[in-house]
Design an enzyme around this catalytic site. Structure first.
Site, PDB file in Angstrom:
ATOM      1  N   ASP A  40      24.240  10.674  42.360  1.00  0.00           N
ATOM      2  CA  ASP A  40      23.459   9.632  43.021  1.00  0.00           C
ATOM      3  C   ASP A  40      23.336   8.408  42.115  1.00  0.00           C
ATOM      4  O   ASP A  40      22.948   8.522  40.957  1.00  0.00           O
ATOM      5  CB  ASP A  40      22.055  10.211  43.294  1.00  0.00           C
ATOM      6  CG  ASP A  40      21.410   9.658  44.540  1.00  0.00           C
ATOM      7  OD1 ASP A  40      22.135   9.198  45.435  1.00  0.00           O
ATOM      8  OD2 ASP A  40      20.162   9.699  44.628  1.00  0.00           O
ATOM      9  N   HIS A  99      16.620  16.301  45.625  1.00  0.00           N
ATOM     10  CA  HIS A  99      16.869  15.680  44.312  1.00  0.00           C
ATOM     11  C   HIS A  99      16.424  16.651  43.232  1.00  0.00           C
ATOM     12  O   HIS A  99      15.252  17.070  43.217  1.00  0.00           O
ATOM     13  CB  HIS A  99      16.080  14.379  44.178  1.00  0.00           C
ATOM     14  CG  HIS A  99      16.482  13.337  45.173  1.00  0.00           C
ATOM     15  ND1 HIS A  99      17.388  12.341  44.889  1.00  0.00           N
ATOM     16  CD2 HIS A  99      16.118  13.147  46.467  1.00  0.00           C
ATOM     17  CE1 HIS A  99      17.548  11.571  45.953  1.00  0.00           C
ATOM     18  NE2 HIS A  99      16.798  12.035  46.923  1.00  0.00           N
ATOM     19  N   GLU A 112      14.858   4.323  55.380  1.00  0.00           N
ATOM     20  CA  GLU A 112      13.641   5.023  54.942  1.00  0.00           C
ATOM     21  C   GLU A 112      12.473   4.026  54.904  1.00  0.00           C
ATOM     22  O   GLU A 112      11.439   4.247  55.520  1.00  0.00           O
ATOM     23  CB  GLU A 112      13.870   5.647  53.558  1.00  0.00           C
ATOM     24  CG  GLU A 112      12.655   6.376  52.982  1.00  0.00           C
ATOM     25  CD  GLU A 112      12.910   6.912  51.563  1.00  0.00           C
ATOM     26  OE1 GLU A 112      13.830   6.426  50.885  1.00  0.00           O
ATOM     27  OE2 GLU A 112      12.143   7.811  51.145  1.00  0.00           O
ATOM     28  N   GLY A 135      17.089   5.032  45.523  1.00  0.00           N
ATOM     29  CA  GLY A 135      16.409   3.842  45.023  1.00  0.00           C
ATOM     30  C   GLY A 135      15.744   3.060  46.142  1.00  0.00           C
ATOM     31  O   GLY A 135      15.447   3.604  47.202  1.00  0.00           O
TER      32      GLY A 135
HETATM   33  N1  ADE Z   1      15.222   9.197  44.929  1.00  0.00           N
HETATM   34  C1  ADE Z   1      14.593  10.361  45.069  1.00  0.00           C
HETATM   35  N2  ADE Z   1      13.980  10.463  46.253  1.00  0.00           N
HETATM   36  C2  ADE Z   1      14.217   9.298  46.897  1.00  0.00           C
HETATM   37  C3  ADE Z   1      13.849   8.786  48.141  1.00  0.00           C
HETATM   38  N3  ADE Z   1      13.086   9.481  48.986  1.00  0.00           N
HETATM   39  N4  ADE Z   1      14.246   7.547  48.465  1.00  0.00           N
HETATM   40  C4  ADE Z   1      15.004   6.831  47.615  1.00  0.00           C
HETATM   41  N5  ADE Z   1      15.387   7.260  46.431  1.00  0.00           N
HETATM   42  C5  ADE Z   1      15.000   8.492  46.057  1.00  0.00           C
HETATM   43 ZN    ZN Z   2      16.107  11.256  48.789  1.00  0.00          ZN
END
Ligand code: ADE
Ligand code: ZN
Length: 338
Positions: free
Chosen positions: A141, A19, A205, A175
């Site tokens: 994104d 990112h 995640e 997000g």
């Molecule tokens: N935006 C930036 N890094 C992120 C992550 N690890 N998970 C979700 N959104 C993000």
């Molecule tokens: Zn990410």
């Protein structure tokens, strides 16, 4: 024999999950704050921002940085510094998330407000290609827990830009997965695919394997994190059969508290199961790692040999959205790297 760090540096590598906002260091944040804030933040204050202990704290820090990336010049500066750092690590190609959803939500709802920012990003991209030999693609994104019409605007802008700028290669969803899955984005993903965009998605995640199945069901081609895959043997089999790329981010997962340690990250198990795994740095300035650091940790914490690190680098090129002819060229250079 050269040491492992110089071997890693010499390996041509691609970053597939990075990112832009997450590459802004505390020092650059202070510089941006001096441009924009009546009372600029100090370096210790900037450093304190990056000391979160959980995923929610991380998202708040990400927001604080995004708020100070305002002008096209700010984005150009961030993208240029990111490129310099990538080139120093031997990264030859990066596919970089730009959080356009954050811009529309927090700053300006007009979809076209992104156009001058994009021009700044493109200036940095062309400079990186000319001066550093580094190629960049952009992935626009959206933020999954913001209103759906904002994601719609992000993806429409991506389709519009892609038609004239092949550097806009795809779309993604970041997000908070705990607040919104993938199903609401099904039609938007279908339209993005029709527009020729490639489809990525953060999945699994902070959530379980069901979120990964859901992401796959809407057509996601590459999965960000996919940490909870390990809990579902059927999913592992499916990802292997379909050769779906996992954009893993081990240090990120440790720092946001969703994985106890690098050693316990399922990277090794996925790799040994034959999945198309890549390692990535996600938001390196926030997590105190970078791509070369992730390769070094794979070696020291999970025993990845040089041949296996070479395989990870080859996976990153194979799973990239580069044209086949370019992939073949990097793959042969990876074979030759010693
Ligand atoms: N935006 C930036 N890094 C992120 C992550 N690890 N998970 C979700 N959104 C993000
Ligand atoms: Zn990410």
């Amino acid at each position: 024999m050269s040491d492992i760090h110089s071997f890693i540096r010499r390996l041509p590598k691609a970053e597939l999950h990075l990112h832009l906002e997450g590459t802004v260091t505390p020092a650059t944040l202070v510089e941006l704050s001096q441009r924009h804030d009546a009372t600029p933040i100090t370096l210790p204050e900037a450093e304190a921002l990056y000391h979160f202990t959980d995923f929610t704290g991380f998202l708040l820090a990400f927001k604080a940085v995004s708020e100070r990336l305002i002008t096209p010049g700010d984005y150009e500066l961030a993208a240029w510094r990111m490129s310099q750092h990538l080139a120093e690590q031997g990264v030859v190609h990066a596919e970089v998330y730009i959080s356009v959803g954050v811009i529309y939500h927090w700053r300006n709802p007009d979809p076209d407000c992104f156009d001058p920012i994009f021009a700044g990003l493109e200036r940095a991209r062309l400079r990186a290609e000319n001066e550093l030999g580094l190629t960049l693609y952009w992935i626009l994104d959206a933020v999954r827990h913001f209103p759906l019409d904002e994601a719609e605007k992000v993806f429409r802008k991506a389709a519009e830009l892609h038609a004239s700028h092949p550097s806009v290669i795809g779309i993604g969803l970041g997000g908070d997965e705990r607040r919104c899955g993938s199903e609401p984005f099904r039609d938007m993903y279908a339209r993005a695919r029709e527009a020729g965009l490639r489809l990525t998605n953060h999945a699994g995640e902070t959530t379980g394997p069901e979120a990964i199945w859901e992401a796959l069901s809407i057509g996601s081609e590459r999965l960000g994190h996919a940490l909870s895959t390990i809990r579902d043997p059927k999913l592992i089999e499916h990802l292997k059969a379909q050769n779906i790329c996992l954009e893993l981010n081990p240090t990120s997962n440790v720092r946001t508290g969703v994985c106890p340690s690098f050693r316990e990250h399922p990277l090794r198990q996925y790799f040994d199961a034959g999945l198309l795994v890549t390692i990535n740095s996600d938001d390196p300035a926030f997590f105190g790692s970078d791509l070369a650091g992730e390769y070094a940790l794979a070696h020291s914490e999970q025993g990845f040999s040089r041949a296996e690190l070479r395989q990870l680098a080859a996976n990153s090129i194979r799973a990239s959205f580069l044209p086949d002819v370019t992939k073949r060229s990097w793959l042969s250079q990876i074979t030759e790297a010693h």
